[in-house]
Design an enzyme around this catalytic site. Structure first.
Site, mmCIF file in Angstrom:
data_model
loop_
_atom_site.group_PDB
_atom_site.id
_atom_site.type_symbol
_atom_site.label_atom_id
_atom_site.label_comp_id
_atom_site.label_asym_id
_atom_site.label_seq_id
_atom_site.Cartn_x
_atom_site.Cartn_y
_atom_site.Cartn_z
ATOM 1 N N LYS A 92 0.849 -1.187 0.000
ATOM 2 C CA LYS A 92 0.000 0.000 0.000
ATOM 3 C C LYS A 92 0.876 1.224 0.000
ATOM 4 O O LYS A 92 1.644 1.444 0.926
ATOM 5 C CB LYS A 92 -0.915 0.030 1.227
ATOM 6 N N CYS A 93 0.787 2.013 -1.057
ATOM 7 C CA CYS A 93 1.536 3.269 -1.139
ATOM 8 C C CYS A 93 0.553 4.420 -1.163
ATOM 9 O O CYS A 93 -0.431 4.369 -1.880
ATOM 10 C CB CYS A 93 2.370 3.325 -2.419
#
Length: 94
Positions: A92-93
């Site tokens: 998850k960025c």
């Protein structure tokens, strides 16, 4: 940890990826890249921005914030830092 992480990555690789990402590397970029690589190798986790900033600010005299990372690495700094430092991308960025 995959032992190949140390073997496959080098500064020439990092420079090529940075150029593709439109980043002109300077000493501040290299400090963050090297810190991130060492963090990953030592703790075997991909740091989120929050974890990375906390670790940097605990270890460096000069404190940085997320805006500093954005100014250095543009949008989605943790993804670009991961690419340039040769570590896996976070799932998850932000």
């Amino acid at each position: 940890m995959n032992k190949d992480i140390k073997k496959k990555w080098n500064t020439e690789y990092a420079k090529k990826i940075a150029k593709i990402e439109g980043i002109k590397m300077n000493k501040n970029h290299w400090k963050i890249i090297n810190f991130t690589r060492n963090f990953y190798i030592q703790f075997k986790i991909i740091p989120s921005i929050r974890i990375l900033l906390t670790a940097i600010n605990q270890n460096w005299k000069h404190k940085i914030d997320s805006l500093t990372l954005i100014n250095l690495f543009s949008t989605n700094p943790i993804l670009k830092i991961s690419k340039i430092s040769g570590i896996p991308y976070p799932k998850k960025c932000i």
